[in-house]
Design a protein around this motif. Structure first.
Motif, PDB file in Angstrom:
ATOM      1  N   VAL A 126       0.839  -1.193   0.000  1.00 38.82           N
ATOM      2  CA  VAL A 126       0.000   0.000   0.000  1.00 38.82           C
ATOM      3  C   VAL A 126       0.879   1.250   0.000  1.00 38.82           C
ATOM      4  CG1 VAL A 126      -1.742   1.292   1.312  1.00 38.82           C
ATOM      5  CG2 VAL A 126      -1.823  -1.192   1.261  1.00 38.82           C
ATOM      6  N   ALA A 127       0.479   2.241  -0.784  1.00 38.72           N
ATOM      7  CA  ALA A 127       1.216   3.504  -0.811  1.00 38.72           C
ATOM      8  C   ALA A 127       0.445   4.550  -0.012  1.00 38.72           C
ATOM      9  CB  ALA A 127       1.402   3.978  -2.254  1.00 38.72           C
ATOM     10  N   CYS A 128       0.648   4.551   1.301  1.00 41.42           N
ATOM     11  CA  CYS A 128      -0.053   5.514   2.156  1.00 41.42           C
ATOM     12  C   CYS A 128       0.799   5.772   3.391  1.00 41.42           C
ATOM     13  CB  CYS A 128      -1.421   4.953   2.570  1.00 41.42           C
ATOM     14  SG  CYS A 128      -2.287   5.988   3.769  1.00 41.42           S
ATOM     15  N   HIS A 129       1.106   7.049   3.657  1.00 40.47           N
ATOM     16  CA  HIS A 129       1.919   7.366   4.837  1.00 40.47           C
ATOM     17  C   HIS A 129       1.213   6.965   6.127  1.00 40.47           C
ATOM     18  CE1 HIS A 129       4.990   9.340   2.599  1.00 40.47           C
ATOM     19  NE2 HIS A 129       4.216  10.321   2.162  1.00 40.47           N
ATOM     20  N   ARG A 130      -0.105   6.903   6.086  1.00 38.14           N
ATOM     21  CA  ARG A 130      -0.847   6.668   7.318  1.00 38.14           C
ATOM     22  C   ARG A 130      -1.439   5.267   7.375  1.00 38.14           C
ATOM     23  NH1 ARG A 130      -4.110  11.251   9.740  1.00 38.14           N
ATOM     24  NH2 ARG A 130      -3.235  10.131  11.523  1.00 38.14           N
ATOM     25  N   SER A 131      -0.887   4.341   6.574  1.00 38.21           N
ATOM     26  CA  SER A 131      -1.496   3.011   6.484  1.00 38.21           C
ATOM     27  C   SER A 131      -1.609   2.319   7.841  1.00 38.21           C
ATOM     28  CB  SER A 131      -0.727   2.126   5.504  1.00 38.21           C
ATOM     29  OG  SER A 131       0.606   2.011   5.913  1.00 38.21           O
ATOM     30  N   ALA A 132      -0.660   2.596   8.735  1.00 38.03           N
ATOM     31  CA  ALA A 132      -0.707   1.933  10.037  1.00 38.03           C
ATOM     32  C   ALA A 132      -1.798   2.512  10.928  1.00 38.03           C
ATOM     33  CB  ALA A 132       0.645   2.061  10.729  1.00 38.03           C
ATOM     34  N   GLU A 133      -2.272   3.724  10.576  1.00 40.52           N
ATOM     35  CA  GLU A 133      -3.225   4.392  11.488  1.00 40.52           C
ATOM     36  C   GLU A 133      -4.652   4.433  10.979  1.00 40.52           C
ATOM     37  OE1 GLU A 133      -1.059   8.314  12.522  1.00 40.52           O
ATOM     38  OE2 GLU A 133      -0.041   7.360  10.829  1.00 40.52           O
ATOM     39  N   VAL A 134      -4.831   4.246   9.662  1.00 33.47           N
ATOM     40  CA  VAL A 134      -6.164   4.473   9.127  1.00 33.47           C
ATOM     41  C   VAL A 134      -7.199   3.523   9.706  1.00 33.47           C
ATOM     42  CG1 VAL A 134      -7.222   5.307   7.010  1.00 33.47           C
ATOM     43  CG2 VAL A 134      -4.873   4.619   6.947  1.00 33.47           C
ATOM     44  N   GLY A 135      -6.808   2.246   9.815  1.00 33.58           N
ATOM     45  CA  GLY A 135      -7.633   1.276  10.526  1.00 33.58           C
ATOM     46  C   GLY A 135      -9.059   1.177  10.047  1.00 33.58           C
ATOM     47  N   ASP A 136      -9.959   0.910  10.998  1.00 31.95           N
ATOM     48  CA  ASP A 136     -11.356   0.661  10.651  1.00 31.95           C
ATOM     49  C   ASP A 136     -12.185   1.925  10.668  1.00 31.95           C
ATOM     50  OD1 ASP A 136     -10.950  -1.996  10.300  1.00 31.95           O
ATOM     51  OD2 ASP A 136     -11.332  -2.483  12.412  1.00 31.95           O
ATOM     52  N   ILE A 137     -12.017   2.748   9.676  1.00 32.17           N
ATOM     53  CA  ILE A 137     -12.868   3.924   9.634  1.00 32.17           C
ATOM     54  C   ILE A 137     -14.159   3.554   8.902  1.00 32.17           C
ATOM     55  CG2 ILE A 137     -11.407   5.942   9.715  1.00 32.17           C
ATOM     56  CD1 ILE A 137     -11.716   5.169   6.407  1.00 32.17           C
ATOM     57  N   PRO A 138     -15.263   4.172   9.293  1.00 30.14           N
ATOM     58  CA  PRO A 138     -16.473   3.904   8.525  1.00 30.14           C
ATOM     59  C   PRO A 138     -16.294   4.479   7.121  1.00 30.14           C
ATOM     60  CG  PRO A 138     -16.849   5.643  10.152  1.00 30.14           C
ATOM     61  CD  PRO A 138     -15.441   5.141  10.350  1.00 30.14           C
ATOM     62  N   PRO A 139     -16.377   3.626   6.092  1.00 25.52           N
ATOM     63  CA  PRO A 139     -16.083   4.112   4.750  1.00 25.52           C
ATOM     64  C   PRO A 139     -17.042   5.204   4.306  1.00 25.52           C
ATOM     65  CG  PRO A 139     -16.722   1.778   4.729  1.00 25.52           C
ATOM     66  CD  PRO A 139     -16.710   2.219   6.151  1.00 25.52           C
ATOM     67  N   GLU A 140     -18.223   5.243   4.947  1.00 27.93           N
ATOM     68  CA  GLU A 140     -19.190   6.271   4.554  1.00 27.93           C
ATOM     69  C   GLU A 140     -18.619   7.669   4.750  1.00 27.93           C
ATOM     70  OE1 GLU A 140     -19.946   3.842   6.868  1.00 27.93           O
ATOM     71  OE2 GLU A 140     -20.659   2.546   5.254  1.00 27.93           O
TER      72      GLU A 140
END
Ligand SMILES: Nc1ncnc2c1ncn2[C@@H]1O[C@H](COP(=O)(O)OP(=O)(O)O)[C@@H](O)[C@H]1O
Ligand SMILES: [Mg+2]
Length: 349
Positions: free
Chosen positions: A322-336
């Protein structure tokens, strides 16, 4: 794992703008559309790589680069370990036998004045001189494998339904037994029942003959059904790649999460609400530095705007990157939270 069948290494495709458009955008040096920017993906033998992303993300351009229908602005294309990015003339034609492209629009890609046997045998005729009888026999043998009767040799494309025409395109693509078939939205123009038949046929053919596929589509259900791995493209760059199950069940990149959440679920045929990803798509003429999704991402931090994220593994198996600086933090956000609703009759694609 063995060497990939096909591999792009840091491939870039820029389409230069005309002088007058360059002036219109206030450019001094010639400006270009950065359709594909530094993409490295691999297709393994016998596998299907799905390519997904919104319209304009560069899927078709990448498919054309893989087939050498476009020549890359920079970067390499390797096929069975050999650099084929600069092949031309006869060597290019010979190499092309390895690979075929099936386009979305079976009407536009079939010559209406040609009969089935002529259409389907076209790639064979481009490579070798065979008698008419021999060509007809080869085509008659091929047609049942795509679910068409062998006695339709003398019919014209207009005598077929949309699905029938797409089967013809498929027969033509398979006539030289290519190693790789690039399928660009092969079922998008077809109704759902016919889509399923064509996808089934593709799966069967792959099982029987070991073809590798690149399946370009915005149909996530098709990717789930057919593909082994999937690459998510956003504005000419790869946001996320991995095994289908891992990427679709546990997407990490906020763009992938949003893309999957925006897909209407199967049983929601009657639901009127449509979703789209929040924010405006930046221009590909002067793509933003840093992460290309930064302008639309709810998790954006300053670093995202200035430093381009690299593709890094997110699983112990290292096969999901994955190309994302915050990949370790994004976690389970509600996709909505990534989506805005589209009022029914308004925006349509
Ligand atoms: N031949 C071309 N000349 C100029 N721009 C192009 C050309 N082909 C594609 N583009 C541009 O490149 C970008 C990616 O397009 P495309 O690969 O067709 O995306 P997708 O298939 O994901 O919808 C778009 O902005 C499109 O307008
Ligand atoms: Mg396309």
């Amino acid at each position: 794992m063995t060497d990939p069948l096909l591999e792009t290494r840091n491939v870039t495709k820029h389409f230069p703008l005309s002088r007058s458009l360059t002036q219109y955008f206030g450019g001094e040096a010639r400006l270009a559309i950065h359709a594909i920017d530094g993409v490295s993906v691999q297709v393994h033998r016998g596998e299907t790589l799905g390519l997904i992303g919104e319209s304009g993300s560069g899927k078709t351009t990448l498919g054309w680069l893989m087939a050498r229908l476009h020549t890359a602005t920079s970067g390499e294309l390797l096929f069975e370990g050999r650099d084929v990015s600069r092949l031309h003339g006869r060597a290019l034609r010979k190499w092309r036998q390895n690979l075929q492209v099936v386009f979305q629009d079976p009407v536009g890609s079939l010559d209406p004045r040609q009969r089935v046997w002529q259409i389907v045998s076209e790639p064979i005729q481009a490579q070798q001189r065979l008698s008419r009888g021999k060509l007809r026999a080869l085509v008659a043998e091929l047609l049942p494998s795509v679910g068409l009767p062998p006695d339709c040799l003398d019919q014209y494309p207009h005598e077929f339904s949309g699905g029938g025409r797409q089967r013809l395109s498929l027969a033509r693509a398979l006539s030289l037994q290519p190693k790789l078939v690039i399928l660009d939205e092969p079922t998008s123009a077809l109704d759902v029942a016919v889509q399923a038949q064509i996808l089934n046929r593709l799966v069967t053919l792959q099982r029987e003959s070991g073809y590798s596929y690149v399946l370009i589509t915005h149909n996530v259900a098709a990717v789930r059904y057919v593909a082994d791995r999937v690459a998510v493209l956003y504005l000419g760059k790869v946001a996320e790649v991995g095994p289908v199950r891992s990427v679709l069940e546990h997407p990490v990149h906020p763009y992938t999460k949003a893309l999957l959440a925006a897909v209407p679920v199967a049983d929601a045929g009657r639901r009127r609400t449509r979703y789209q990803i929040k924010g405006e798509i930046p221009t590909l003429i002067r793509p933003p530095p840093g992460c290309r999704f930064a302008a639309r991402c709810p998790f954006v931090i300053e670093r995202c705007r200035v430093e381009e994220p690299l593709l890094l593994p997110v699983t112990a198996a290292n096969d999901h990157v994955v190309a994302c600086h915050r990949s370790a933090e994004v976690g389970d956000i509600p996709p909505e939270s990534l989506l805005a609703t589209v009022p029914p009759p308004a925006a349509s694609a």
